[in-house]
Design a protein around this motif. Structure first.
Motif, mmCIF file in Angstrom:
data_model
loop_
_atom_site.group_PDB
_atom_site.id
_atom_site.type_symbol
_atom_site.label_atom_id
_atom_site.label_comp_id
_atom_site.label_asym_id
_atom_site.label_seq_id
_atom_site.Cartn_x
_atom_site.Cartn_y
_atom_site.Cartn_z
ATOM 1 N N ARG A 122 1.399 2.183 0.503
ATOM 2 C CA ARG A 122 3.091 1.385 0.430
ATOM 3 C C ARG A 122 4.152 1.091 1.402
ATOM 4 O O ARG A 122 3.835 -0.284 1.218
ATOM 5 N N ARG A 162 4.368 -2.871 0.969
ATOM 6 C CA ARG A 162 5.308 -3.349 0.602
ATOM 7 C C ARG A 162 5.718 -4.654 1.912
ATOM 8 O O ARG A 162 6.604 -5.850 1.433
ATOM 9 N N VAL A 175 4.961 6.388 -9.178
ATOM 10 C CA VAL A 175 5.276 5.067 -8.012
ATOM 11 C C VAL A 175 6.632 5.603 -8.593
ATOM 12 O O VAL A 175 7.945 5.678 -7.819
ATOM 13 N N TYR A 176 7.296 6.357 -9.934
ATOM 14 C CA TYR A 176 8.478 6.222 -10.041
ATOM 15 C C TYR A 176 9.116 7.591 -10.281
ATOM 16 O O TYR A 176 10.215 7.976 -10.221
ATOM 17 N N HIS A 184 8.169 -4.230 -9.767
ATOM 18 C CA HIS A 184 8.842 -3.510 -9.065
ATOM 19 C C HIS A 184 8.630 -1.854 -7.886
ATOM 20 O O HIS A 184 8.877 -1.642 -7.068
ATOM 21 N N PHE A 185 6.802 -2.573 -7.879
ATOM 22 C CA PHE A 185 6.568 -1.767 -7.077
ATOM 23 C C PHE A 185 7.007 -1.357 -5.435
ATOM 24 O O PHE A 185 7.399 -0.243 -5.348
ATOM 25 N N GLN A 195 10.292 -2.510 -4.591
ATOM 26 C CA GLN A 195 11.370 -1.864 -4.501
ATOM 27 C C GLN A 195 11.018 -0.046 -4.081
ATOM 28 O O GLN A 195 12.029 0.449 -3.530
ATOM 29 N N GLU A 196 10.594 0.069 -5.145
ATOM 30 C CA GLU A 196 11.020 1.931 -5.400
ATOM 31 C C GLU A 196 10.000 2.274 -4.096
ATOM 32 O O GLU A 196 10.311 3.746 -4.117
#
Length: 289
Positions: free
Chosen positions: A106, A110, A180-181, A284-285, A287-288
């Motif tokens: 992560r 990011r 991820v979600y 959207h990786f 952001q999540e």
């Protein structure tokens, strides 16, 4: 003057797995990082690739081969057992690590943009690096008991490995993106990994599943892992049998002519579906995470 691009491209838009090939150098760096991080502070290091499967083999061999006496009904049961274990271990390691690959990286995701597929794909290469020592042990043990394979059996074993790699990569892309979600994905994958050893003929003969399932056996046989394990048995275990033992063994019908291409098509379909879901969710990786 520097050349000016006439077209604008959408930031972050990529070509999926094709970008992995274009970024081979980054893939190599990720594989090296994963191996170094995994064995950082370890005394045995990569030797664990030998120790873990041997311990797993010994547990199954004692429990099933000796206590349940399966070695009596299966000639060279040790080779039969280990040839299935090494392939299943490759799949379980690939899928388990690919599922966690995006979440575990992560911080990197990011900070910079790079093809997200690099992370699950790198786990396939790391698993392959661990798979190779196990195959060396398998080949050595098979040679001791008189292994004499044909070129077709060796090529079939390579095809089985490719099938498992494609299947693991496809499921890894799918669950890696969904994880991820929804972090429950890791628990779902853990249950899959618990079942996979028993859902293919690793510990038992395929004829047992055929006799028990009856008309539903075709679903069992359509599982790419089932076909891959059966091919590994045909390539490594079957050539170790003597002339008096071959008559006692029943090989799956149409294993190469029918079920190998079927399992390859199923694995490719899983890879296509996994890549499709991954590309949809990868937007959207950052952001999540």
């Amino acid at each position: 003057m520097p050349a000016v691009k006439s077209e604008l491209t959408t930031p972050g838009a990529g070509r999926g797995l094709l970008d992995v090939y274009s970024n081979r150098f980054l893939l190599k760096l990720l594989v090296r990082k994963e191996i170094k991080v995994r064995y950082r502070g370890s005394v045995l290091g990569l030797l664990w690739s030998y120790v873990k499967p041997l311990m797993q083999f010994m547990i199954y061999f004692v429990a099933l081969g000796i206590f349940l006496n399966l070695q009596k009904a299966t000639p060279n049961y040790a080779i039969y057992l280990f040839s299935g274990i090494v392939l299943v271990n490759f799949f379980t390691e690939t899928l388990g690590n690919a599922t966690r690959s995006i979440v575990d990286n992560r911080d990197l995701i990011r900070k910079i943009y790079l093809p997200r597929e690099l992370f699950p794909v790198s786990t396939v290469w790391v698993s392959a690096a661990h798979f190779l020592p196990q195959v060396v042990i398998l080949v050595g043990a098979s040679l001791i008991v008189g292994w004499q394979p044909s070129i077709y059996q060796l090529l079939a074993a390579v095809a089985a490995f490719i099938i498992v790699a494609i299947l693991g990569m496809g499921l890894g892309l799918l669950f890696g993106a969904v994880n991820v979600y929804f972090r429950d994905s890791e628990n779902i994958v853990d249950m899959i990994l618990m079942v996979v050893t028993w859902a293919s003929p690793v510990l038992y003969l395929w004829t047992m599943a055929r006799d028990a399932l009856g008309s539903w056996f075709f679903l069992y046989q359509a599982n790419p892992m089932t076909v891959a394990v059966e091919i590994f048995h045909w390539a490594f275990w079957y050539p170790t049998l003597g002339a008096d033992q071959i008559g006692l063994v029943e090989l799956p019908p149409n294993l190469i002519a029918l079920w190998l291409p079927v399992s390859l098509l199923v694995s490719l379909a899983v890879l296509f579906a996994g890549q499709l879901v991954f590309r949809r969710l990868a937007v959207h990786f950052a952001q999540e995470l």
